[in-house]
Design an enzyme around this catalytic site. Structure first.
Site, PDB file in Angstrom:
ATOM      1  N   LYS A 193      63.110  52.316  34.455  1.00 47.72           N
ATOM      2  CA  LYS A 193      64.080  51.257  34.159  1.00 47.72           C
ATOM      3  C   LYS A 193      63.427  50.028  33.559  1.00 47.72           C
ATOM      4  CE  LYS A 193      66.203  50.757  38.115  1.00 47.72           C
ATOM      5  NZ  LYS A 193      67.210  50.270  39.093  1.00 47.72           N
TER       6      LYS A 193
ATOM      7  N   GLU B  54      58.365  43.047  58.659  1.00 46.87           N
ATOM      8  CA  GLU B  54      57.482  42.360  57.715  1.00 46.87           C
ATOM      9  C   GLU B  54      58.186  41.162  57.074  1.00 46.87           C
ATOM     10  OE1 GLU B  54      53.871  45.038  56.392  1.00 46.87           O
ATOM     11  OE2 GLU B  54      55.536  45.137  54.968  1.00 46.87           O
TER      12      GLU B  54
ATOM     13  N   ALA C   6      58.370  54.940  37.780  1.00 44.98           N
ATOM     14  CA  ALA C   6      56.979  54.474  37.740  1.00 44.98           C
ATOM     15  C   ALA C   6      56.632  53.692  38.994  1.00 44.98           C
ATOM     16  CB  ALA C   6      56.741  53.621  36.495  1.00 44.98           C
ATOM     17  N   GLY C   7      57.118  54.194  40.140  1.00 47.42           N
ATOM     18  CA  GLY C   7      56.697  53.629  41.406  1.00 47.42           C
ATOM     19  C   GLY C   7      55.357  54.220  41.824  1.00 47.42           C
ATOM     20  N   TYR C   8      55.031  54.126  43.109  1.00 51.51           N
ATOM     21  CA  TYR C   8      53.744  54.634  43.578  1.00 51.51           C
ATOM     22  C   TYR C   8      53.568  56.113  43.258  1.00 51.51           C
ATOM     23  CZ  TYR C   8      53.065  50.287  46.177  1.00 51.51           C
ATOM     24  OH  TYR C   8      52.897  48.976  46.511  1.00 51.51           O
ATOM     25  N   ALA C   9      54.597  56.924  43.512  1.00 49.62           N
ATOM     26  CA  ALA C   9      54.471  58.370  43.310  1.00 49.62           C
ATOM     27  C   ALA C   9      54.450  58.729  41.832  1.00 49.62           C
ATOM     28  CB  ALA C   9      55.626  59.087  44.014  1.00 49.62           C
TER      29      ALA C   9
ATOM     30  N   ASP D  87      59.957  58.070  47.539  1.00 51.86           N
ATOM     31  CA  ASP D  87      61.054  57.705  48.436  1.00 51.86           C
ATOM     32  C   ASP D  87      62.368  58.356  48.057  1.00 51.86           C
ATOM     33  OD1 ASP D  87      59.254  56.142  49.733  1.00 51.86           O
ATOM     34  OD2 ASP D  87      60.042  54.221  49.050  1.00 51.86           O
TER      35      ASP D  87
ATOM     36  N   LYS E   8      45.200  45.133  56.877  1.00 52.67           N
ATOM     37  CA  LYS E   8      46.346  45.264  55.981  1.00 52.67           C
ATOM     38  C   LYS E   8      45.979  44.809  54.571  1.00 52.67           C
ATOM     39  CE  LYS E   8      50.863  45.246  54.825  1.00 52.67           C
ATOM     40  NZ  LYS E   8      51.730  46.414  54.775  1.00 52.67           N
TER      41      LYS E   8
END
Length: 411
Positions: free
Chosen positions: A43, A173, A16-19, A303, A383
């Protein structure tokens, strides 16, 4: 199956990340049929903003601030959330095995993200901290406090030495935040800020090699102005509890450290490192439709694959913009197939957004969608706008409200 009863079509999404979350949010918008179900396996019961992790690591954002609960975002009659760990994928059986059970699928979307390649450097798994997940960023934030307390109690004369391995996007960063926040943290622990030493180790000839040379040199100059000791064209050979073995120009030496942070060297997720998903050269065997060559029902995005996208801006490393576009593409592709279309959709990344790397709260470097270079406070403001655009692109106004308005309540 009984005659006259149609079998339920099962879409399984891993991660359930960005993608992965984008794919689910888009699928639940597009799917209206009742004979289709979606299972999201993750997870955690929350999504977290990966682009905020460098700020979580230094305490600017809390863990709760960066986290978004998944359950309120999902249509309960269509999507089932499972808090489980994926152990294996068996393409020929069309099964996903987790620590809790086995799931069969008709379509599988793999968006598990990348993992640190701990075999790359001896000692990396034992003595390095990272910010690849929200949990790791939170642990690093707590580790800073422990390191400062230990340093204060030791009353040593040597500097408090924090070393960052990797001068790419994440490393720069994080360093930008460390430059601004560590002196404040040291003051709270009554430690002289002049005793702090920051070192960056990068194997390339400049920082931010994914941007052009001019922008990399700007970031390099800003880090040098902040007295960061930058070791370019330097490789890390081994990490120990208190020292790091490095090599530069054939000369090997050991440097001391109180805390080492690794921001480079991620690899494909372990469940994808099998012959079912890899070509003979060990690259991901994907088609232009983002599916596995021998298994067109399996999509791999995010990723997890760690592959560059070729654009008019040059090669672009995996980022939130690419992940979101792939999530949307997969949802559209599955929707088309559910409607019976046999037309193959081809994925093409379009860099609509800006690529911005922050160097603290008020400085940044970046490339806009029109190839224009931006630096300084203007880039930092863009940003912040981009942070909002990324979230809106994932799930529209409702998801944006959940992230930003919900986060503001958790401050």
């Amino acid at each position: 199956m009984r005659e006259g009863v149609r079998e339920v079509m099962h879409i399984v999404v891993l991660g359930a990340g960005y993608a992965g979350l984008t794919a689910v949010l888009q699928l639940q918008k597009k799917i209206k049929k009742k004979d289709i179900k979606i299972t999201l396996i993750n997870k955690h019961r929350y999504h977290y903003q990966t682009t905020w992790l460098h700020r979580c690591a230094v305490g600017i954002y809390s863990e709760a601030y960066a986290r978004v609960d998944l359950e309120p975002l999902l249509k309960k009659d269509l999507v089932t959330l499972k808090k489980e760990v994926v152990r294996a994928i068996h393409p020929h059986q069309k099964e996903v095995h987790t620590d809790e059970g086995i799931y069969s699928y008709d379509f599988l979307v793999v968006a598990l993200g990348a993992e640190i390649n701990t075999s790359e450097i001896p000692g990396l798994d034992h003595y390095a901290h990272s910010i690849v997940t929200l949990a790791r960023a939170n642990r690093l934030c707590n580790r800073f406090i422990t390191v400062m307390n230990d340093y204060k109690n030791s009353q040593q004369s040597d500097p408090l030495h924090i070393v960052v391995g990797g001068g790419g996007f994440t490393g720069v960063e994080l360093l930008g935040e460390l430059i601004e926040q560590l002196p404040k943290m040291l003051a709270m622990h009554q430690i002289d800020a002049n005793k702090l030493k920051l070192t960056l180790i990068e194997k390339e000839s400049t920082v931010l090699p994914e941007f052009n040379l001019e922008l990399g040199e700007y970031a390099l100059a800003r880090l040098e102005e902040a007295a960061v000791d930058i070791k370019l064209q330097t490789t890390i050979k081994e990490i120990k509890r208190r020292t790091i073995k490095i090599e530069h120009g054939g000369i090997v030496e050991e440097i001391p450290h109180d805390l080492f942070i690794w921001t480079a060297g991620v690899s494909k997720h372990s469940v994808l490192q099998s012959n079912a998903f890899l070509s003979s050269d060990q690259s991901m065997a994907l088609t232009s439709e983002l599916t596995v060559q021998e298994h067109p029902e399996i999509y791999i995005i995010g990723d997890a694959i760690q592959e560059k996208e070729v654009t008019h801006q040059g090669n672009v490393l995996p980022n939130a913009d690419i992940a979101i576009q792939k999530g949307k593409f997969v949802a559209e592709s599955i929707k088309a197939q559910l409607k019976g279309s046999h037309t193959k959709l081809i994925f093409s990344f379009k860099p609509y957004g800006s690529r911005i790397a922050s160097i603290g709260q008020h400085d940044a470097i970046g490339l806009l969608w029109n190839k224009k270079k931006v630096v300084g406070n203007l880039a930092a403001r863009i940003k912040r706008i981009t942070d909002h655009m990324i979230v809106f692109q994932m799930g529209g106004a409702r998801f944006w409200y959940s992230v930003f308005m919900g986060a503001s309540k958790k401050k």
